[in-house]
Motif scaffolding. Structure first.
Motif: not given
Lengths: 170, 300
Positions: B204, B209, B213, B229, B232-233, B235, B280, B285-286, B289
């Motif tokens: 990507w 990745f 992800g 990224m 994409g989430l 945020i 959130p 993980k967020s 990432m």
């Protein structure tokens, strides 16, 4: 092409269920080894984006009682997996000794203490409830509980609040 | 008349003859038996003298006085109940005198004789001793005896006294203070970081990745990539977000382990509540990432 991943989506759920994934944990025991699975699993659920609520009842109340939460013990008597024979585990001081060993191990693993765990859970959005009946049984009042406890409710209320959740009794 | 008299005299004579004959036999018997009887009497006297010298008669006298004392001390009912349980007493006596029991008692007294050589045992020594097979067996026997003792005791006590249940005083209210630990400065002890699973590498924006992800090579990361990224989430990165992301990235590069929620929340100083607000659902993980570091392990 947009970012093809979604870290903050709640964990995958079965196609049959609708809405966000939810779990409802019932913590009925107050031993260090008995309440920590609840706290850890609740925390892991929140970290995975799962809605979570915990109902503390009977000896589980110890975990959310201000004067008791720092003195949770491990009971080795009557535990077939206990590292020491029951005969010895029942001797005075053995409970404290076993507890200190387990607590030391948990500290080595950098696990938070029960009090911090409860705070973390509350801050992460996990709903903490105390059982009304158990509160009466153990002569506790709201003032005895940790401030993180959201409400004192009955089991009926709890089931109504956790519609659609997977109920897990620990 | 004479004839009749003669007849009577003859009969009398015959009877006298018979009596004399018997008398002779008796005399013969006495003559024969006298030495034997004398011998027997001597022997009996000797025997009794020997019993006397051994103190059997004294014992007998004592026994008589013992019975006397027993009779005085116990009423007839006591004696009757004693005789009722005589069978039980004899049974007990027989069981106690079995060879194996006697051998055991003998062994036990042996131990008592050598009690001086035994070392004192503390609680830890007791724990160690319990590992011994023989001690375990002995404990089992002892516990069985204790159980019987308790059963006999509870059977004997007709009315059990009842204690009032202790009333629990509700604990005093303590002012709860925030006891949060300071941010962990050192790296946490962790298992060796596993190499990421590269079987399902996804490309990507020209970077590799993992299937879940996370950037395969943290060195590929740039703030621009992080921003993309995050977008994409869903945020939008603010100053506060950046503070958390950069702390996590720095911590990962220092400790060679991806920090999880608790470590990031305490280390970066935003706190758990804010972490869940900024990122959130899955803050750990967020953050990892967006920071271009591996998926965090652990569950706190």
């Amino acid at each position: 092409m947009s970012f093809p991943f979604n870290a903050n989506a709640p964990a995958a759920q079965p196609a049959a269920t609708t809405g966000a994934r939810k779990i409802a944990l019932i913590c009925a025991k107050g031993g260090l080894d008995e309440c920590f699975p609840v706290l850890i699993m609740a925390n892991a659920a929140r970290m995975t984006g799962i809605e979570c609520s915990i109902f503390f009842t009977f000896y589980g109340l110890e975990v959310i009682t201000d004067s008791r939460v720092d003195h949770l013990h491990v009971n080795f008597v009557g535990n077939p997996m206990s590292p020491m024979p029951n005969m010895v585990a029942g001797l005075p001081g053995m409970e404290a000794l076993g507890t200190s060993f387990m607590q030391k191990k948990m500290d080595e693993l950098n696990l938070p203490r029960a009090r911090e765990m409860v705070t973390m859970l509350s801050e992460s959005g996990c709903d903490l409830y105390a059982c009304e009946l158990a509160m009466k049984m153990f002569d506790r009042t709201a003032a005895d509980l940790l401030p993180e406890v959201q409400d004192i409710i009955t089991a009926t209320d709890f089931f109504e609040k956790t519609v659609g959740a997977d109920i897990i009794f620990v | 008349m004479d004839a009749e008299l003669n007849q009577h005299l003859d009969a009398l004579h015959a009877k006298l003859d018979y009596i004399v004959e018997r008398q002779r036999y008796t005399e013969d018997f006495i003559r024969d038996m006298t030495p034997v009887a004398r011998e027997g009497m001597t022997a009996l006297a000797g025997q009794m003298a020997e019993w006397e010298s051994r103190g059997w008669f004294d014992l007998g006298n004592e026994m008589l006085s013992l019975f006397d004392r027993v009779a005085n001390a116990y009423g007839p009912e006591d004696v009757r109940s004693l005789s009722d349980s005589a069978v039980q007493i004899l049974d007990t006596l027989r069981n106690v005198t079995q060879p194996d029991v006697l051998a055991f008692a003998n062994d036990a007294t042996d131990v008592l004789h050598h009690a001086d050589e035994v070392k004192p045992v503390g609680p830890l020594g007791m724990m160690g001793a319990v590992n011994d097979k023989e001690v375990q067996r002995g404990l089992a026997v002892g516990l069985e005896i204790l159980r019987h003792l308790g059963r006999a005791r509870s059977a004997a006590s007709s009315g059990s006294e009842r204690k009032p249940a202790p009333t629990r005083q509700s604990s005093s209210v303590r002012q709860s203070s925030s006891t949060r630990k300071p941010a962990p400065a050192q790296c946490e002890p962790r298992a060796a970081v596993e190499a990421p699973d590269l079987s399902d590498v996804v490309m990507w924006e020209g970077h590799r990745f993992t299937a879940t992800g996370f950037l395969v090579d943290a060195a590929d990361w740039t703030p621009e990539l992080g921003e993309k990224m995050a977008a994409g989430l869903g945020i939008e990165l603010t100053e506060e977000h950046w503070g958390v992301v950069m702390w996590a990235r720095q911590d990962c590069l220092t400790c060679n382990a991806s920090p999880n929620v608790r470590r990031v929340a305490t280390g970066s100083g935003v706190g758990t509540k804010r972490m869940y607000a900024l990122f959130p659902n899955t803050p750990g993980k967020s953050v990892a990432m967006i920071a271009g570091i591996p998926k965090p392990v652990g569950c706190v």
